[in-house]
Design a protein around this motif. Sequence first.
Motif, PDB file in Angstrom:
ATOM      1  N   GLY A 174       0.784  -1.224   0.000  1.00  0.00           N
ATOM      2  CA  GLY A 174       0.000   0.000   0.000  1.00  0.00           C
ATOM      3  C   GLY A 174       0.817   1.277   0.000  1.00  0.00           C
ATOM      4  O   GLY A 174       0.286   2.358   0.223  1.00  0.00           O
ATOM      5  N   LYS A 177       0.146   2.923  -5.531  1.00  0.00           N
ATOM      6  CA  LYS A 177      -0.911   2.225  -6.259  1.00  0.00           C
ATOM      7  C   LYS A 177      -0.731   2.394  -7.759  1.00  0.00           C
ATOM      8  O   LYS A 177      -1.688   2.490  -8.517  1.00  0.00           O
ATOM      9  CB  LYS A 177      -2.281   2.743  -5.814  1.00  0.00           C
ATOM     10  CG  LYS A 177      -2.437   4.256  -5.864  1.00  0.00           C
ATOM     11  CD  LYS A 177      -3.754   4.685  -5.245  1.00  0.00           C
ATOM     12  CE  LYS A 177      -3.874   6.205  -5.207  1.00  0.00           C
ATOM     13  NZ  LYS A 177      -5.128   6.649  -4.545  1.00  0.00           N
ATOM     14  N   ASN A 209      -3.355 -10.253  -5.382  1.00  0.00           N
ATOM     15  CA  ASN A 209      -2.023  -9.656  -5.507  1.00  0.00           C
ATOM     16  C   ASN A 209      -1.185 -10.320  -6.593  1.00  0.00           C
ATOM     17  O   ASN A 209      -0.188  -9.755  -7.045  1.00  0.00           O
ATOM     18  CB  ASN A 209      -1.295  -9.703  -4.167  1.00  0.00           C
ATOM     19  CG  ASN A 209      -1.858  -8.710  -3.173  1.00  0.00           C
ATOM     20  OD1 ASN A 209      -2.503  -7.737  -3.565  1.00  0.00           O
ATOM     21  ND2 ASN A 209      -1.627  -8.949  -1.891  1.00  0.00           N
ATOM     22  N   ASN A 233      -7.364  -5.622  -5.000  1.00  0.00           N
ATOM     23  CA  ASN A 233      -8.177  -5.565  -3.780  1.00  0.00           C
ATOM     24  C   ASN A 233      -7.460  -6.197  -2.596  1.00  0.00           C
ATOM     25  O   ASN A 233      -7.912  -6.086  -1.453  1.00  0.00           O
ATOM     26  CB  ASN A 233      -9.513  -6.277  -4.008  1.00  0.00           C
ATOM     27  CG  ASN A 233     -10.407  -5.533  -4.973  1.00  0.00           C
ATOM     28  OD1 ASN A 233     -10.380  -4.302  -5.021  1.00  0.00           O
ATOM     29  ND2 ASN A 233     -11.193  -6.265  -5.757  1.00  0.00           N
ATOM     30  N   ARG A 235      -4.329  -5.459  -1.697  1.00  0.00           N
ATOM     31  CA  ARG A 235      -3.299  -4.584  -1.140  1.00  0.00           C
ATOM     32  C   ARG A 235      -3.562  -4.314   0.341  1.00  0.00           C
ATOM     33  O   ARG A 235      -4.698  -4.215   0.770  1.00  0.00           O
ATOM     34  CB  ARG A 235      -3.272  -3.237  -1.875  1.00  0.00           C
ATOM     35  CG  ARG A 235      -2.789  -3.291  -3.277  1.00  0.00           C
ATOM     36  CD  ARG A 235      -3.065  -1.975  -4.011  1.00  0.00           C
ATOM     37  NE  ARG A 235      -2.141  -0.933  -3.610  1.00  0.00           N
ATOM     38  CZ  ARG A 235      -2.489   0.174  -2.974  1.00  0.00           C
ATOM     39  NH1 ARG A 235      -3.741   0.371  -2.610  1.00  0.00           N
ATOM     40  NH2 ARG A 235      -1.599   1.094  -2.676  1.00  0.00           N
ATOM     41  N   MET A 236      -2.498  -4.183   1.094  1.00  0.00           N
ATOM     42  CA  MET A 236      -2.639  -3.876   2.514  1.00  0.00           C
ATOM     43  C   MET A 236      -2.992  -2.405   2.679  1.00  0.00           C
ATOM     44  O   MET A 236      -2.436  -1.543   1.992  1.00  0.00           O
ATOM     45  CB  MET A 236      -1.339  -4.204   3.263  1.00  0.00           C
ATOM     46  CG  MET A 236      -0.976  -5.679   3.204  1.00  0.00           C
ATOM     47  SD  MET A 236       0.524  -6.067   4.136  1.00  0.00           S
ATOM     48  CE  MET A 236      -0.099  -5.966   5.806  1.00  0.00           C
ATOM     49  N   GLN A 237      -3.912  -2.120   3.565  1.00  0.00           N
ATOM     50  CA  GLN A 237      -4.357  -0.747   3.814  1.00  0.00           C
ATOM     51  C   GLN A 237      -3.575  -0.183   4.994  1.00  0.00           C
ATOM     52  O   GLN A 237      -4.076  -0.087   6.111  1.00  0.00           O
ATOM     53  CB  GLN A 237      -5.865  -0.728   4.082  1.00  0.00           C
ATOM     54  CG  GLN A 237      -6.702  -1.349   2.972  1.00  0.00           C
ATOM     55  CD  GLN A 237      -6.537  -0.615   1.647  1.00  0.00           C
ATOM     56  OE1 GLN A 237      -6.558   0.611   1.596  1.00  0.00           O
ATOM     57  NE2 GLN A 237      -6.360  -1.367   0.577  1.00  0.00           N
ATOM     58  N   LEU A 238      -2.343   0.181   4.721  1.00  0.00           N
ATOM     59  CA  LEU A 238      -1.459   0.691   5.769  1.00  0.00           C
ATOM     60  C   LEU A 238      -1.176   2.180   5.545  1.00  0.00           C
ATOM     61  O   LEU A 238      -1.147   2.639   4.407  1.00  0.00           O
ATOM     62  CB  LEU A 238      -0.133  -0.088   5.776  1.00  0.00           C
ATOM     63  CG  LEU A 238      -0.262  -1.598   5.967  1.00  0.00           C
ATOM     64  CD1 LEU A 238       1.105  -2.261   5.811  1.00  0.00           C
ATOM     65  CD2 LEU A 238      -0.848  -1.934   7.329  1.00  0.00           C
ATOM     66  N   ASN A 239      -0.944   2.899   6.617  1.00  0.00           N
ATOM     67  CA  ASN A 239      -0.619   4.308   6.514  1.00  0.00           C
ATOM     68  C   ASN A 239       0.895   4.495   6.603  1.00  0.00           C
ATOM     69  O   ASN A 239       1.481   4.399   7.677  1.00  0.00           O
ATOM     70  CB  ASN A 239      -1.318   5.097   7.629  1.00  0.00           C
ATOM     71  CG  ASN A 239      -1.041   6.591   7.542  1.00  0.00           C
ATOM     72  OD1 ASN A 239      -0.416   7.052   6.586  1.00  0.00           O
ATOM     73  ND2 ASN A 239      -1.476   7.329   8.536  1.00  0.00           N
ATOM     74  N   GLU A 243       0.999   8.503   0.869  1.00  0.00           N
ATOM     75  CA  GLU A 243      -0.064   8.769  -0.099  1.00  0.00           C
ATOM     76  C   GLU A 243      -0.990   9.856   0.401  1.00  0.00           C
ATOM     77  O   GLU A 243      -1.104  10.073   1.594  1.00  0.00           O
ATOM     78  CB  GLU A 243      -0.859   7.493  -0.364  1.00  0.00           C
ATOM     79  CG  GLU A 243      -0.050   6.446  -1.087  1.00  0.00           C
ATOM     80  CD  GLU A 243      -0.913   5.261  -1.524  1.00  0.00           C
ATOM     81  OE1 GLU A 243      -1.856   4.905  -0.794  1.00  0.00           O
ATOM     82  OE2 GLU A 243      -0.625   4.722  -2.598  1.00  0.00           O
TER      83      GLU A 243
END
Length: 243
Positions: A174, A177, A209, A233, A235-239, A243
């Motif tokens: 993440g 993208k 992936n 869909n 992908r890891m949703q990491l901060n 981004e």
Amino acid sequence: MASVQQDKPAVVCVFCGSVSGNNSVHLETARALAHEFHKNNIQLVYGGGTAGLMGELARTLVSLSGPQAVHGIIPRALVKVEPGYDNAQEERNPSAVVSGKEAERVVKEPMGKIGTLKESEYGYTTIVPDMHTRKRMMAEKVREGGPGSGFVALAGGFGTIEEVMEMTTWNQLGIHKLGMVLLNANGYWDGVLAWVRNSVQEGFVSPENGEILVEAKDVSEVWPKLVGYKISNGRMQLNWGEE
């Protein structure tokens, strides 16, 4: 902000070999890719090499679109072994206030760590201290580009596959993208694509992936694949603060 991004030209980073290989199809593919970039007003970011597929791609695109279309980013240690930079003069003034195209050639970093080379037949070049800075900066330039920006791999060796896999991993994590395209000339990437399929089958990569890396069998497919790239869909949703 989004509309500004939409108005920008695409920026595509190409990973490829610093040698030409034994099959002329790879040099021909590099030249053909440059023509596709010119036709679609795409700006190239690459590793700054002057020989092999790197040099052919950069030189061809400069001849078609001008030096402003090509940005090489190279570690200082490698400048010494690149024939095209033998007599190049490095400018080290990252803190200067400039505008327009010149602003794109200057990076705000501590004096002496990052410099620039004057425009040449290979476009303009930023010199960085190490490989990690090079990869980070290439990724940043792509992320600043307009729609269709992404990464493309031509044939290459250890360095090329390492760069491809790192950017693929960043996509999975993440961090970005952006589109990831393997230009599979002469079946060069068949083994890697088979490994990805096997990793999915063995359960080490999710089916979603497993689609992060997209194959283009012909140069003409590259731009449509980048423009139509679908984010996984899985992908890891990491901060990451990126981004």
